[in-house]
Design an enzyme around this catalytic site. Structure first.
Site, mmCIF file in Angstrom:
data_model
loop_
_atom_site.group_PDB
_atom_site.id
_atom_site.type_symbol
_atom_site.label_atom_id
_atom_site.label_comp_id
_atom_site.label_asym_id
_atom_site.label_seq_id
_atom_site.Cartn_x
_atom_site.Cartn_y
_atom_site.Cartn_z
ATOM 1 N N TRP A 137 -10.164 -2.614 -17.762
ATOM 2 C CA TRP A 137 -11.377 -3.042 -18.468
ATOM 3 C C TRP A 137 -12.233 -1.806 -18.784
ATOM 4 C CZ3 TRP A 137 -16.409 -4.684 -15.804
ATOM 5 C CH2 TRP A 137 -17.308 -5.226 -16.739
ATOM 6 N N ASP A 190 -10.604 -7.330 -8.822
ATOM 7 C CA ASP A 190 -11.517 -7.909 -9.813
ATOM 8 C C ASP A 190 -10.954 -9.281 -10.201
ATOM 9 O OD1 ASP A 190 -13.243 -8.532 -11.847
ATOM 10 O OD2 ASP A 190 -13.066 -6.604 -12.883
ATOM 11 N N LYS A 230 -17.004 -16.790 -17.135
ATOM 12 C CA LYS A 230 -16.045 -17.386 -18.077
ATOM 13 C C LYS A 230 -15.681 -18.800 -17.657
ATOM 14 C CE LYS A 230 -15.630 -12.882 -18.713
ATOM 15 N NZ LYS A 230 -15.847 -11.991 -19.803
HETATM 16 C C1 LMR Z 1 -14.931 -8.385 -21.779
HETATM 17 O O1 LMR Z 1 -14.100 -7.639 -21.274
HETATM 18 O O2 LMR Z 1 -15.034 -8.555 -22.993
HETATM 19 C C2 LMR Z 1 -15.857 -9.166 -20.874
HETATM 20 O O3 LMR Z 1 -15.558 -8.930 -19.555
HETATM 21 C C3 LMR Z 1 -17.283 -8.987 -21.196
HETATM 22 C C4 LMR Z 1 -17.804 -7.628 -20.875
HETATM 23 O O4 LMR Z 1 -18.839 -7.560 -20.191
HETATM 24 O O5 LMR Z 1 -17.216 -6.625 -21.282
#
Ligand code: LMR
Length: 390
Positions: free
Chosen positions: A121, A203, A238
């Site tokens: 992420w 996570d 979510k």
């Molecule tokens: C994403 O990856 O789009 C979500 O987890 C929202 C974010 O805060 O980035």
């Protein structure tokens, strides 16, 4: 000027785009067939009850509401673990939990290094770097970017990570790839963590979007079967559609009750210097739903319907791509889990989608499948085909 955020910055650019046919498939937010991010019915009902019954807006304890923590533990652990080993914090979203986890690594275990999957992420690295946690990455994706490189992952953890270091894992619906280890692979990963005395930092942002609410916890249970300690950061953004209410948690699993108490005292210290104590409303909604069997049943149904619809959209995308332009095989997306699909589009193609078609996806090629719509699938696929063929 700081550069725009890799994910939320795209929504800013999308909002400023005057093209009436624009499409935002960047941030991980579920949209229904009308393009709206709905408030779940169970949430609306719980809010009615809260408005009628809420007695105070006084501060919550630093670690949050005990009632909420106990529901959180039920959802993630069921009866698989002795609760006295858990130090649970209510946090503002999953990101709030990750930032406290980063503070804990930095203040209690420095100079611990954190191994993150490549890719991960986009916000993981800055969150941990902000607390000064040194970062390393382990292999995650195969060279053709369509499957898990389990051998590379295990080799990196075995050969490169040092005992006592921490490893970031995505419990399910890996973000950005949607590619998860199988249950046999989770057992292998758990054993390597245990053999090397590596601390799992998990996570868990998409519980219920993979195979199901219970099924999605199996990775965590596999890790805890072999390892006495872990940090788990979870989000209810979510699965309850409570994005802007900022509802999440951090659970530190300790080897025993006294270690859990000591860890909690440190965690509270970190929270106090950060957001002081968590926001009440979103967590109260989650507690209200989970303490009422009818609302819980309605939540399960609504969550299952979001999960099923995302899978249908993924199938429709793959089918439509077959007949778009000169035809494109995206069937490698079918086994992917959760909101995202990793399209394989490169940075240049992503930019072209944005500049020429006003279609916004994340720079890594991640597409938010949960933001697609049945009606506009052809428009999306034609644009992707054009970019691939140009
Ligand atoms: C994403 O990856 O789009 C979500 O987890 C929202 C974010 O805060 O980035």
């Amino acid at each position: 000027m700081a550069p725009p955020d890799a994910i939320l910055g795209l929504t800013e650019a999308f909002l400023a785009d005057p093209n009436p046919n624009k499409m935002n498939l960047s941030v991980g937010v579920y949209k229904d067939a009308t393009g709206k991010t709905p408030i779940l019915k169970c949430v609306k009902e719980a809010e009615k009850q809260l408005v009628a019954n809420e007695l105070t807006k006084g501060y919550l304890p630093i670690n949050g509401s005990p009632d909420y923590s106990s529901h959180l533990a039920d959802l993630i652990f069921g009866d698989t673990i002795d609760r006295s080993r858990l130090a649970i914090l209510q946090t503002p979203g999953g990101t709030g939990g990750l930032r406290i986890a980063a503070g804990f690594l930095a203040s209690q275990l420095a100079p611990i290094r954190l191994w993150t999957p490549n890719p991960t992420w986009a916000n993981h690295l800055p969150v941990f770097a902000s607390e000064g946690v040194p970062l390393e990455s382990y292999r995650y994706l195969s060279a053709d970017r369509t499957s898990l490189d389990i051998d590379g992952m295990l080799d990196d953890l075995k050969e490169k990570a040092k005992p006592g270091e921490a490893v970031l894992l995505h419990a399910c619906c890996h973000n950005p790839t949607g590619i998860d280890p199988t249950s046999e692979q989770w057992t292998e990963i758990a054993k390597v963590l245990a053999d090397k005395h590596l601390l799992p930092v998990i996570d868990f942002a998409y519980q219920g979007f993979g195979k199901g609410l219970q099924e999605d916890t199996s990775s965590i249970h596999a890790v805890l079967k072999e390892n006495d300690e872990a940090i788990i950061c979870n989000s209810f953004s979510k699965n309850f559609g409570l994005y802007s209410e900022r509802v999440g948690g951090l659970t530190l699993v300790a080897a025993n009750d006294s270690a859990a108490k000591a860890a909690m005292s440190q965690l509270k210290k970190i929270v106090r210097c950060n957001f002081s104590n968590p926001p009440r409303h979103g967590a109260a909604i989650v507690s209200a739903i989970l303490s009422d069997s009818d609302l819980t049943a309605s939540w399960h149904e609504e969550l299952a319907s979001m999960r099923d619809r995302i899978q249908q959209l993924r199938n429709q995308f793959v089918e439509t791509m077959k007949t778009s332009g000169s035809g494109h095989d995206f069937s490698f997306l079918l086994p992917q889990n959760g909101m995202f699909s990793y399209s394989g589009l490169n940075k240049m193609q992503v930019d072209q989608l944005k500049n020429e078609h006003s279609i916004y996806i994340v720079g890594s090629g991640r597409i938010n499948v949960a933001g697609m719509s049945e009606d506009r699938m052809q428009q999306l696929c034609d644009a992707v085909a054009q970019v691939l063929e140009s």
